[in-house]
Motif scaffolding. Sequence first.
Motif, PDB file in Angstrom:
ATOM      1  N   MET A 167      43.106 -15.235 -82.324  1.00  0.00           N
ATOM      2  CA  MET A 167      42.868 -14.791 -80.959  1.00  0.00           C
ATOM      3  C   MET A 167      41.877 -13.636 -81.006  1.00  0.00           C
ATOM      4  SD  MET A 167      44.931 -16.761 -79.278  1.00  0.00           S
ATOM      5  CE  MET A 167      45.047 -16.030 -77.673  1.00  0.00           C
ATOM      6  N   GLU A 168      40.893 -13.630 -80.092  1.00  0.00           N
ATOM      7  CA  GLU A 168      39.873 -12.593 -80.079  1.00  0.00           C
ATOM      8  C   GLU A 168      39.776 -11.976 -78.694  1.00  0.00           C
ATOM      9  OE1 GLU A 168      35.407 -12.010 -81.764  1.00  0.00           O
ATOM     10  OE2 GLU A 168      35.778 -13.818 -80.603  1.00  0.00           O
ATOM     11  N   SER A 169      39.688 -10.645 -78.663  1.00  0.00           N
ATOM     12  CA  SER A 169      39.557  -9.923 -77.406  1.00  0.00           C
ATOM     13  C   SER A 169      38.182 -10.186 -76.802  1.00  0.00           C
ATOM     14  CB  SER A 169      39.734  -8.427 -77.646  1.00  0.00           C
ATOM     15  OG  SER A 169      39.424  -7.710 -76.478  1.00  0.00           O
ATOM     16  N   VAL A 170      38.158 -10.421 -75.495  1.00  0.00           N
ATOM     17  CA  VAL A 170      36.901 -10.649 -74.786  1.00  0.00           C
ATOM     18  C   VAL A 170      36.102  -9.354 -74.703  1.00  0.00           C
ATOM     19  CG1 VAL A 170      35.921 -11.349 -72.574  1.00  0.00           C
ATOM     20  CG2 VAL A 170      37.906 -12.536 -73.472  1.00  0.00           C
ATOM     21  N   VAL A 171      36.781  -8.227 -74.599  1.00  0.00           N
ATOM     22  CA  VAL A 171      36.119  -6.941 -74.399  1.00  0.00           C
ATOM     23  C   VAL A 171      35.579  -6.355 -75.710  1.00  0.00           C
ATOM     24  CG1 VAL A 171      36.423  -4.593 -73.555  1.00  0.00           C
ATOM     25  CG2 VAL A 171      37.599  -6.485 -72.422  1.00  0.00           C
ATOM     26  N   SER A 172      36.453  -6.195 -76.717  1.00  0.00           N
ATOM     27  CA  SER A 172      36.055  -5.448 -77.910  1.00  0.00           C
ATOM     28  C   SER A 172      35.852  -6.290 -79.161  1.00  0.00           C
ATOM     29  CB  SER A 172      37.100  -4.378 -78.218  1.00  0.00           C
ATOM     30  OG  SER A 172      38.299  -5.001 -78.628  1.00  0.00           O
ATOM     31  N   GLY A 173      36.345  -7.512 -79.181  1.00  0.00           N
ATOM     32  CA  GLY A 173      36.216  -8.337 -80.373  1.00  0.00           C
ATOM     33  C   GLY A 173      37.350  -8.163 -81.364  1.00  0.00           C
ATOM     34  N   PHE A 231      41.497  -1.006 -79.707  1.00  0.00           N
ATOM     35  CA  PHE A 231      40.157  -0.416 -79.751  1.00  0.00           C
ATOM     36  C   PHE A 231      39.816   0.313 -78.452  1.00  0.00           C
ATOM     37  CE2 PHE A 231      38.490  -3.695 -83.026  1.00  0.00           C
ATOM     38  CZ  PHE A 231      39.166  -3.037 -84.017  1.00  0.00           C
ATOM     39  N   ILE A 232      40.189  -0.257 -77.320  1.00  0.00           N
ATOM     40  CA  ILE A 232      39.862   0.363 -76.034  1.00  0.00           C
ATOM     41  C   ILE A 232      41.064   1.051 -75.389  1.00  0.00           C
ATOM     42  CG2 ILE A 232      37.951  -1.198 -75.576  1.00  0.00           C
ATOM     43  CD1 ILE A 232      39.816  -2.752 -73.690  1.00  0.00           C
ATOM     44  N   GLN A 233      42.241   0.955 -76.020  1.00  0.00           N
ATOM     45  CA  GLN A 233      43.478   1.578 -75.545  1.00  0.00           C
ATOM     46  C   GLN A 233      43.890   1.092 -74.152  1.00  0.00           C
ATOM     47  OE1 GLN A 233      45.421   3.835 -77.400  1.00  0.00           O
ATOM     48  NE2 GLN A 233      44.078   3.136 -79.034  1.00  0.00           N
ATOM     49  N   ARG A 234      43.644  -0.185 -73.864  1.00  0.00           N
ATOM     50  CA  ARG A 234      44.046  -0.807 -72.599  1.00  0.00           C
ATOM     51  C   ARG A 234      44.382  -2.265 -72.846  1.00  0.00           C
ATOM     52  NH1 ARG A 234      40.224   1.457 -67.798  1.00  0.00           N
ATOM     53  NH2 ARG A 234      40.404   3.628 -68.409  1.00  0.00           N
ATOM     54  N   GLU A 235      44.969  -2.885 -71.842  1.00  0.00           N
ATOM     55  CA  GLU A 235      45.209  -4.316 -71.929  1.00  0.00           C
ATOM     56  C   GLU A 235      43.915  -5.071 -71.690  1.00  0.00           C
ATOM     57  OE1 GLU A 235      48.299  -5.161 -69.138  1.00  0.00           O
ATOM     58  OE2 GLU A 235      49.844  -4.798 -70.632  1.00  0.00           O
ATOM     59  N   SER A 236      43.740  -6.169 -72.425  1.00  0.00           N
ATOM     60  CA  SER A 236      42.550  -6.989 -72.216  1.00  0.00           C
ATOM     61  C   SER A 236      42.906  -8.454 -72.423  1.00  0.00           C
ATOM     62  CB  SER A 236      41.416  -6.565 -73.150  1.00  0.00           C
ATOM     63  OG  SER A 236      41.468  -7.238 -74.356  1.00  0.00           O
ATOM     64  N   VAL A 237      41.991  -9.336 -72.076  1.00  0.00           N
ATOM     65  CA  VAL A 237      42.197 -10.775 -72.206  1.00  0.00           C
ATOM     66  C   VAL A 237      41.809 -11.196 -73.621  1.00  0.00           C
ATOM     67  CG1 VAL A 237      41.467 -13.034 -71.376  1.00  0.00           C
ATOM     68  CG2 VAL A 237      41.735 -11.144 -69.771  1.00  0.00           C
ATOM     69  N   TYR A 238      42.684 -11.973 -74.244  1.00  0.00           N
ATOM     70  CA  TYR A 238      42.421 -12.552 -75.554  1.00  0.00           C
ATOM     71  C   TYR A 238      42.292 -14.058 -75.394  1.00  0.00           C
ATOM     72  CZ  TYR A 238      43.549  -8.302 -78.152  1.00  0.00           C
ATOM     73  OH  TYR A 238      43.547  -7.036 -78.672  1.00  0.00           O
TER      74      TYR A 238
END
Length: 65
Positions: free
Chosen positions: A20-26, A48-55
Amino acid sequence: MFITNVLLKKTKSKKIMVMMESVVSGHNFNYIRERLADKLELIRFDPFIQRESVYKEKKKIRSIK
């Protein structure tokens, strides 16, 4: 066809491990899902960004028995 060929045939596993890869930070992590299920898309904490993101599911890694 010989009966030994039928008995020695490998069965497909029910679960697979995917990357699984984060859309925002990789950022990447591994996740296990059913083989017949659709591709995954999750909301999870990204360190990496200290928030929830889409994977999103990037690729299959291996089968799991």
